[in-house]
Scaffold this active site. Structure first.
Site, PDB file in Angstrom:
ATOM      1  N   CYS A 106      35.307  85.563  91.430  1.00 54.09           N
ATOM      2  CA  CYS A 106      34.797  83.940  91.739  1.00 54.09           C
ATOM      3  C   CYS A 106      34.895  83.105  91.244  1.00 54.09           C
ATOM      4  O   CYS A 106      35.231  82.130  91.307  1.00 54.09           O
ATOM      5  CB  CYS A 106      33.984  84.605  93.277  1.00 54.09           C
ATOM      6  N   MET A 155      21.044  82.202 103.521  1.00 52.64           N
ATOM      7  CA  MET A 155      19.887  82.369 102.658  1.00 52.64           C
ATOM      8  C   MET A 155      19.041  83.644 102.229  1.00 52.64           C
ATOM      9  O   MET A 155      18.265  84.303 101.991  1.00 52.64           O
ATOM     10  CB  MET A 155      18.860  81.108 102.736  1.00 52.64           C
ATOM     11  N   GLY A 156      19.589  83.974 103.842  1.00 50.74           N
ATOM     12  CA  GLY A 156      18.659  84.646 105.003  1.00 50.74           C
ATOM     13  C   GLY A 156      19.857  86.047 104.457  1.00 50.74           C
ATOM     14  O   GLY A 156      19.023  87.175 104.088  1.00 50.74           O
TER      15      GLY A 156
END
Length: 482
Positions: free
Chosen positions: A90, A233-234
């Protein structure tokens, strides 16, 4: 060196053996005129990465793992490419080749990339990086060690380099597979001997690392973890918790779909319990550690909320990585709560970055050492074609001489005598070659410096006029590929 030589040979030339030999001869003359008999094939890397090219370009150039073998075959079929490998992730798309001519090889590979991706050559050239021989070797070793990654020392790239090596196991040459083999060694050593892969370098990983250090010893596995927000972020917080051995956590989010998508990426055996936003306070009252990462512009937790929670055995830990903050500053006034925010995490991230930068410098010493080992190994390969060609040429001369001798004197010889002549001439040639072969050995049987061995090789190439024969061998290999 002659440049701009065009090769115009119709496929009809290759239909019969005589025409094939003419094709070989013409190609040999062209390559000889270009100076290939004097030059060693070059290792070249042509690539783009997250450091040099936008995502849109990397997406178009990307080659799925399943298509790597086909791409390698196509690259090896190019006129000036002997060996090839593809490293496509990626964050990067890099093509490694062993090229007869690095100028023509680069041109052919770039045209191939353009044709495959639909991106004009001029655009590729604006964003590519191009490295040769020792620079190309060092680059791959740095990539394998994680020194070229956004997160220094990250481990996924080493696994991807191993994938390339596996794809090269089925007869894709010797030099490029050897390069990737040594790159894996360099990557493993860099991580094992410097610890570059340890320590947090992102806000999410730092949040998890900091939280675990704040918990009482041995309580991390039994602590109740709550993650508020399942955005980017979580999601990273959840993944880092899993990586640290957490097998159960509650995730509060507006929608269940995003949590379900995260669950699919998490290994089996990890329990992720979804709760809607209106149950957030109830869940927080049962949690030991609460991570918050939402886009809310107003605090989700205020002093009066936390005061109403059941008193924990140890102060409840809030790790707030949101901007604006999800946890009101007033919460820190409570004895039953400890609050860490982004500013607290920056020191952890900076400290780890500084530590990793120091370890990266240590890793460079390992990379330089492994690069020298690879170059020595590659240099030792140079004598193999010379040994083969010298034996082949001398045996051809011997065989031709025996044929002439037999045509003149062999009519009255019986089979046993003819075999004796063959054996005698072979033994003579072997004795003559014993000295030269001894000075070409690169194994442990001869304690001779490599530069001296290579000087001997070049002298033998000149004396026995092997350079053109070595070139013909490469031409024949290219013909077999076609």
């Amino acid at each position: 060196m002659v440049v701009g030589v065009r090769l115009n040979i119709s496929t009809e030339d290759c239909k019969i053996s005589v025409a094939t030999r003419q094709w070989e001869t013409k190609l040999t003359e062209i390559f000889a005129a270009s100076g290939y008999t004097k030059e060693r094939s070059s290792i070249v890397v042509i690539g783009v990465s997250i450091h040099t090219a936008p995502l849109e370009m990397r997406e178009k150039l990307a080659i799925p793992v399943a298509e790597w073998p086909q791409a390698i075959s196509e690259l090896c079929a190019l006129n000036h490419i002997e060996e090839a490998a593809v490293l496509s992730t990626c964050n990067r798309m890099e093509i490694y080749v062993l090229a007869l001519s690095h100028h023509r090889g680069v041109r052919e590979v770039t045209l191939w990339m353009s044709k495959r991706s639909g991106i004009p050559v001029s655009d590729i050239c604006k964003h590519w990086f191009l490295l040769y021989n020792k620079d190309a070797t060092q680059h791959l070793f740095e990539v394998s060690a994680g020194l070229d990654s956004l997160v220094l020392g990250e481990g996924q790239i080493l696994s991807q380099v191993k994938q390339v090596r596996e794809k090269l196991r089925n007869g894709f040459g010797m030099v490029i597979p050897g390069l990737f083999e040594k790159a894996i060694t360099a990557g493993k050593r860099a991580r094992a001997e410097t610890g570059i892969a340890s320590g947090a370098v992102s806000v999410s990983s730092a949040a998890v690392e900091l939280a675990l250090t704040k918990l009482p010893p041995g309580s991390a596995s039994s602590a109740t973890m709550l993650v508020v927000g399942a955005g980017k972020m979580g999601k990273l917080v959840i993944k880092h918790l899993v990586a640290k051995g957490c097998t159960r956590m509650v995730v509060v989010n507006r929608s269940q779909e995003r949590v379900a998508a995260i669950q699919e990426e998490i290994p089996s055996g990890v329990e992720i319990i979804y709760k809607p936003l209106d149950e957030m306070l109830a869940c927080a009252g049962e949690a030991n550690v609460i991570f918050t990462s939402t886009a809310s512009e107003t605090p989700l937790f205020l002093k009066e909320h936390v005061e109403s929670f059941p008193l924990p055995a140890d102060a409840r830990l809030f790790v707030d990585i949101s901007v604006p903050r999800n946890v009101g500053s007033c919460v820190a006034e409570l004895d039953s709560a400890r609050v860490c925010n982004v500013d607290d995490l920056k020191e952890v991230v900076a400290a780890n970055k500084e530590d990793r930068a120091r370890k990266a410098m240590e890793a460079q010493d390992i990379i330089i050492e492994e690069s020298k080992k690879f170059e020595a190994w590659r240099d030792s390969l140079q004598t193999v074609p010379t040994i083969k060609k010298l034996r082949r040429k001398t045996d051809r001369i011997r065989a031709d001489s025996v044929v002439k001798f037999m045509s003149k004197y062999g009519k009255d010889m019986d089979k046993k005598t003819k075999e004796a002549v063959e054996d005698l001439t072979r033994a003579m040639v072997n004795k003559i070659l014993h000295g030269p072969m001894k000075h070409l050995r690169c194994d442990d049987t001869e304690n001779r410096p490599l530069p001296e061995t290579l000087e001997n090789m070049e002298a033998l190439n000149r004396m026995f006029e092997l350079e053109l024969e070595l070139l013909e061998e490469k031409i024949r290999a290219k013909m077999d590929q076609k």
